[in-house]
Design a protein around this motif. Structure first.
Motif, PDB file in Angstrom:
ATOM      1  N   ARG A  49       0.830  -1.204   0.000  1.00 60.17           N
ATOM      2  CA  ARG A  49       0.000   0.000   0.000  1.00 60.17           C
ATOM      3  C   ARG A  49       0.866   1.257   0.000  1.00 60.17           C
ATOM      4  O   ARG A  49       1.932   1.271   0.605  1.00 60.17           O
ATOM      5  CB  ARG A  49      -0.909   0.013   1.225  1.00 60.17           C
ATOM      6  N   ARG A  75      -3.764   3.622  -1.490  1.00 59.84           N
ATOM      7  CA  ARG A  75      -4.015   2.769  -2.653  1.00 59.84           C
ATOM      8  C   ARG A  75      -3.213   1.485  -2.515  1.00 59.84           C
ATOM      9  O   ARG A  75      -2.120   1.456  -1.960  1.00 59.84           O
ATOM     10  CB  ARG A  75      -3.615   3.456  -3.970  1.00 59.84           C
ATOM     11  N   TRP A  76      -3.791   0.410  -3.053  1.00 55.98           N
ATOM     12  CA  TRP A  76      -3.094  -0.881  -3.129  1.00 55.98           C
ATOM     13  C   TRP A  76      -2.347  -0.960  -4.461  1.00 55.98           C
ATOM     14  O   TRP A  76      -2.912  -0.658  -5.515  1.00 55.98           O
ATOM     15  CB  TRP A  76      -4.078  -2.034  -3.034  1.00 55.98           C
ATOM     16  N   THR A  80      -6.329  -1.391  -6.242  1.00 56.54           N
ATOM     17  CA  THR A  80      -7.168  -1.063  -5.084  1.00 56.54           C
ATOM     18  C   THR A  80      -8.555  -1.684  -5.187  1.00 56.54           C
ATOM     19  O   THR A  80      -9.051  -2.292  -4.227  1.00 56.54           O
ATOM     20  CB  THR A  80      -7.291   0.463  -4.939  1.00 56.54           C
ATOM     21  N   ASP A  81      -9.191  -1.559  -6.345  1.00 56.43           N
ATOM     22  CA  ASP A  81     -10.545  -2.111  -6.507  1.00 56.43           C
ATOM     23  C   ASP A  81     -10.535  -3.615  -6.350  1.00 56.43           C
ATOM     24  O   ASP A  81     -11.425  -4.196  -5.715  1.00 56.43           O
ATOM     25  CB  ASP A  81     -11.115  -1.725  -7.870  1.00 56.43           C
ATOM     26  N   LYS A 119      -8.325  -5.389  -4.677  1.00 57.79           N
ATOM     27  CA  LYS A 119      -8.043  -5.719  -3.288  1.00 57.79           C
ATOM     28  C   LYS A 119      -9.287  -5.564  -2.418  1.00 57.79           C
ATOM     29  O   LYS A 119      -9.561  -6.385  -1.543  1.00 57.79           O
ATOM     30  CB  LYS A 119      -6.928  -4.829  -2.750  1.00 57.79           C
ATOM     31  N   LYS A 120     -10.038  -4.487  -2.677  1.00 59.45           N
ATOM     32  CA  LYS A 120     -11.271  -4.294  -1.915  1.00 59.45           C
ATOM     33  C   LYS A 120     -12.223  -5.462  -2.147  1.00 59.45           C
ATOM     34  O   LYS A 120     -12.880  -5.930  -1.216  1.00 59.45           O
ATOM     35  CB  LYS A 120     -11.928  -2.977  -2.321  1.00 59.45           C
ATOM     36  N   MET A 121     -12.303  -5.913  -3.412  1.00 57.33           N
ATOM     37  CA  MET A 121     -13.163  -7.048  -3.717  1.00 57.33           C
ATOM     38  C   MET A 121     -12.657  -8.311  -3.027  1.00 57.33           C
ATOM     39  O   MET A 121     -13.450  -9.095  -2.481  1.00 57.33           O
ATOM     40  CB  MET A 121     -13.212  -7.254  -5.232  1.00 57.33           C
ATOM     41  N   ILE A 133     -10.866  -8.464  -0.289  1.00 60.94           N
ATOM     42  CA  ILE A 133     -11.129  -8.335   1.146  1.00 60.94           C
ATOM     43  C   ILE A 133     -12.603  -8.590   1.438  1.00 60.94           C
ATOM     44  O   ILE A 133     -12.958  -9.268   2.412  1.00 60.94           O
ATOM     45  CB  ILE A 133     -10.694  -6.939   1.627  1.00 60.94           C
ATOM     46  N   GLN A 134     -13.455  -8.065   0.556  1.00 63.87           N
ATOM     47  CA  GLN A 134     -14.897  -8.275   0.737  1.00 63.87           C
ATOM     48  C   GLN A 134     -15.256  -9.752   0.591  1.00 63.87           C
ATOM     49  O   GLN A 134     -16.029 -10.298   1.392  1.00 63.87           O
ATOM     50  CB  GLN A 134     -15.663  -7.442  -0.280  1.00 63.87           C
ATOM     51  N   HIS A 168     -14.039 -11.613   3.543  1.00 63.66           N
ATOM     52  CA  HIS A 168     -14.939 -11.362   4.679  1.00 63.66           C
ATOM     53  C   HIS A 168     -16.227 -12.167   4.520  1.00 63.66           C
ATOM     54  O   HIS A 168     -16.708 -12.783   5.476  1.00 63.66           O
ATOM     55  CB  HIS A 168     -15.250  -9.866   4.755  1.00 63.66           C
TER      56      HIS A 168
END
Length: 706
Positions: A222, A231-232, A258-259, A261-263, A265-266, A269
């Motif tokens: 990051r 940002r990733w 980043t997008d 990575k967010k996905m 992580i989601q 989760h």
């Protein structure tokens, strides 16, 4: 430059010949005609200088002795002008070969000397050298342009580190990704130390220094953009080396992920958490239980507890108010559970209305009891959801630590067993697991298997207990009661198998069998014996049976098959069953009444006993629970309770039957309180159909008029 076909083409090499003699110009031009070059001619130094400003020459063949500006002066001016200072010059001269002239030419930047008359082969050989150099330079320039074009216009951020970590090149895409320009990246002091997050920097530095991780290996980290946003970045590195193996550094491609990575992580989760409550799910729970067990094995002073919770009567909420309401309740329960635990503990939704707490780092096992009591207290408090106030409790099973051979699944099983023990013991409480519970659970499992087989093979028998008139002593009817004739264990107590049948849903098929068998038997007695024509048949309907949407049709089908008149069938339903969902219960009871079937409220006085609700339900009879009958002679207070129940029933135009009568004195007192009907061991225990038929024909000795 690139051609339309995508191939690379180069500008033709240009050569300038300067001589004040036209013949010499033509001779030299003729010697070079076979070479792949564009020849330009100049008759003077002045003309040569003018042409040199208009064209890029790869070589100048320059005569020394010329009127006006001679060759030496021309060379001197070419060297002093921008854009022509690097053009190679070969002097072609007929003047003396004296050393002073040669030295002067070399001082002015000449690369060679040719003396007239010039040999064609020598001239061509020397000129080819410069043509080859030009071709190589053009190829190198084209290659560099292609690379720079790819790098500069690459969507990814391209960067080249020298072997000593100096940034040699940085593509313009860096500004889109980092907010910093290429110059700021190249000139910035220790720029990556400043923009990479502290917790990622050491890992990034080790990755970059690891010579084993090259040629396509990637690393995600990051950064903080220039505007402060996080940002990733994914970095892929390649080791750049010369043909001789010498390192030229690292070429790296950096991409904003980043997008993605967010996905990730989601998705991670979602894979480990319950979508409704956001609590840990079963997968994450089992992983954390395994880790807690490993820590307990390594450290004797590490204590943990596994707590299994099941909401009491949650199905009632779901069935009465709907699944959306039920989901809202689960969410609110999860919030309260979070409030009861500490930061290092885990709260998980195990499934349905089941939750699990993993309590770690306990000072002592007993510390878990503090948390559990807090949970019990919190969940006793009413919930206000969508304008409805809902009261719920929870049954809890606890396992304190693990035994040597336990697996995580074993602990969950033990906690679950303890939870069921708490539920059987009255709900709204907790029980701690012990090995006796496991044996009981194993016994229940075997019993369930036997129960399923018994339902399929119809091992159940219907027994009948007489119901008599306390007024005149005559037989008024029978209550149908089920008995299990186990092939190995003999008669199994209803208290042992009825709750299990209710829990597993087998009570639906079992109840259907009892209904069909008992209506068929009473109908046959009515046809064969005149005294049985008006006898009533009471059949118990369990809570699960009553909630079954097929109940009304099952009853109608049994009556039609047996031929029993609907008015002779009385369905006994407990208070708690009809109160689970008042609106649905009312509709179902009314539907049964429309068919002419009679309804009795069983175990009256042990549940809600709400006058307002009793008035709503189309009841024909109340049954006084045996717990009241057994104590009726103990005190006047107990007798007054029974009197109140009977008075209430009569005020609502309902008859009353008392169960559990064992003594004449009980029967006498109940009669004096105007109770119409009674049953119990005073008259007869439940008996098989054949013995019940004998009682029908011969009469019941203890039954007498009063």
């Amino acid at each position: 430059m690139p051609s339309e076909a995508g191939e690379t083409t180069y500008d033709k090499a240009k050569i300038l010949i300067v001589d004040d003699d036209r013949v010499n110009l033509k001779v030299l031009e003729g010697m070079l005609r076979g070479l792949d070059a564009e020849i330009h001619l100049a008759l003077s130094g002045e003309e040569a200088l003018e042409l040199a400003m208009q064209h890029h020459f790869v070589l100048v063949l320059l005569d020394v002795m010329m009127p006006g500006i001679d060759g030496f002066q021309t060379a001197e001016q070419l060297r002093s002008r921008g854009g022509t200072e690097d053009i190679p010059i070969i002097f072609v001269t007929a003047i003396s070969k004296e050393q002073r002239h040669v030295f002067k030419g070399y001082e002015l930047g000449a690369v060679d000397y040719l003396f007239k008359p010039v040999e064609p082969e020598i001239l061509q050989s020397k000129v080819r050298v410069f043509l080859d150099l030009y071709a190589q330079r053009q190829a190198l320039q084209a290659s560099e342009e292609r690379y720079r074009t790819v790098a500069d216009y690459n969507y990814d951020w391209e960067i080249w580190f020298s072997p000593n970590d100096k940034i040699l090149y940085c593509s313009p895409s860096c500004e889109r990704i980092s907010g910093y320009t290429a110059d700021e990246i190249i000139d910035g002091e220790d720029i990556f130390r400043r923009i990479i997050l502290d917790e990622d920097y050491d890992s990034w530095r080790h990755f970059m220094a690891d010579e084993m991780r090259v040629d396509g290996d990637s690393f995600d980290f990051r950064i903080f953009r220039k505007d402060g946003r996080e940002r990733w970045i994914s970095l892929v590195k390649f080791d750049v080396r010369k043909d001789d193996g010498k390192s030229l550094g690292l070429r790296c491609s950096l991409r904003d992920i980043t997008d993605r990575k967010k996905m990730e992580i989601q998705l991670r989760h979602q894979a480990l958490h319950d979508p409704l409550t956001a609590l840990a799910n079963r997968t994450l729970l089992m992983d954390r239980v395994a880790r807690a067990m490993e820590r307990a094995n390594r450290h004797e002073d590490f204590h943990f507890a596994l707590v299994f919770l099941d909401l009491d009567r949650f199905k009632v909420v779901n069935d009465s108010l709907g699944h959306i309401f039920g989901d809202s309740l689960l969410v609110e329960v999860s919030k309260r559970l979070w409030e009861c635990v500490r930061g290092m503990d885990t709260v998980a939704r195990f499934g349905g209305d089941e939750f699990v707490l993993l309590l770690e780092e306990l000072d002592a096992p007993r510390e878990a009891f503090t948390v559990i009591r807090r949970v019990l207290d919190q969940l006793r408090e009413p919930f206000l959801i969508e304008g409805h106030q809902v009261q719920t409790t929870v049954s809890i099973g606890v396992v304190l630590g693990a035994q040597e051979d336990d697996r995580p699944s074993d602990l969950l099983q033990k906690a679950n067993i303890a939870m069921y023990r708490a539920k059987e013991s009255g709900r709204d409480r907790f029980d701690i697991y012990n090995d006796r519970m496991l044996q009981r659970a194993v016994d229940l499992m075997h019993l369930e298997n036997d129960l399923r087989k018994a339902v399929q093979e119809r091992e159940f028998r219907v027994y009948y207990q007489p119901i008599v008139s306390l007024e005149h002593g005559g037989l008024a009817g029978f209550e149908a009661l089920v008995r299990w004739e186990h092939p190995e264990r003999g008669i199994v107590s209803p208290g042992e198998f009825i709750p299990l049948a209710e829990e597993t849903g087998l009570i639906i098929d079992l109840g259907r069998q009892v209904l069909e068998e008992s209506t068929r038997t009473l109908a046959r007695w009515g046809r064969e014996h005149e005294q049985a024509e008006k006898l009533q048949l009471s059949v118990n309907i369990s809570a699960r049976q009553f909630r079954n949407n097929d109940l009304v049709q099952d009853v109608i089908t049994a009556l039609q098959k047996s031929g029993l008149q609907p008015g002779r069938l009385k369905l006994e339903i407990t208070e708690s069953t009809v109160m689970d969902n008042v609106e649905t219960s009312l509709l179902r009871l009314q539907r049964l009444k429309e068919e002419g079937i009679r309804i009795s409220m069983d175990d009256f006085g042990t549940g809600y006993s709400s006058m307002s609700y009793l008035q709503k339900f189309p009841l024909d009879q109340l049954k006084v629970d045996l717990s009241f009958v057994r104590r009726i002679l103990d005190s006047t207070e107990n007798a007054e309770i029974v009197r109140a129940i009977i008075t209430l029933a009569h005020s609502l135009r309902m008859a009353v039957v008392a169960e559990g009568i064992e003594l004449e004195e009980q029967a006498d007192l109940l009669h004096s309180l105007h109770c119409e009907l009674g049953q119990g061991y005073l008259y007869s225990p439940p008996v098989p159909a054949k013995q019940a038929e004998e009682l029908l024909l011969k009469g019941i000795p203890a039954a007498r008029p009063r």
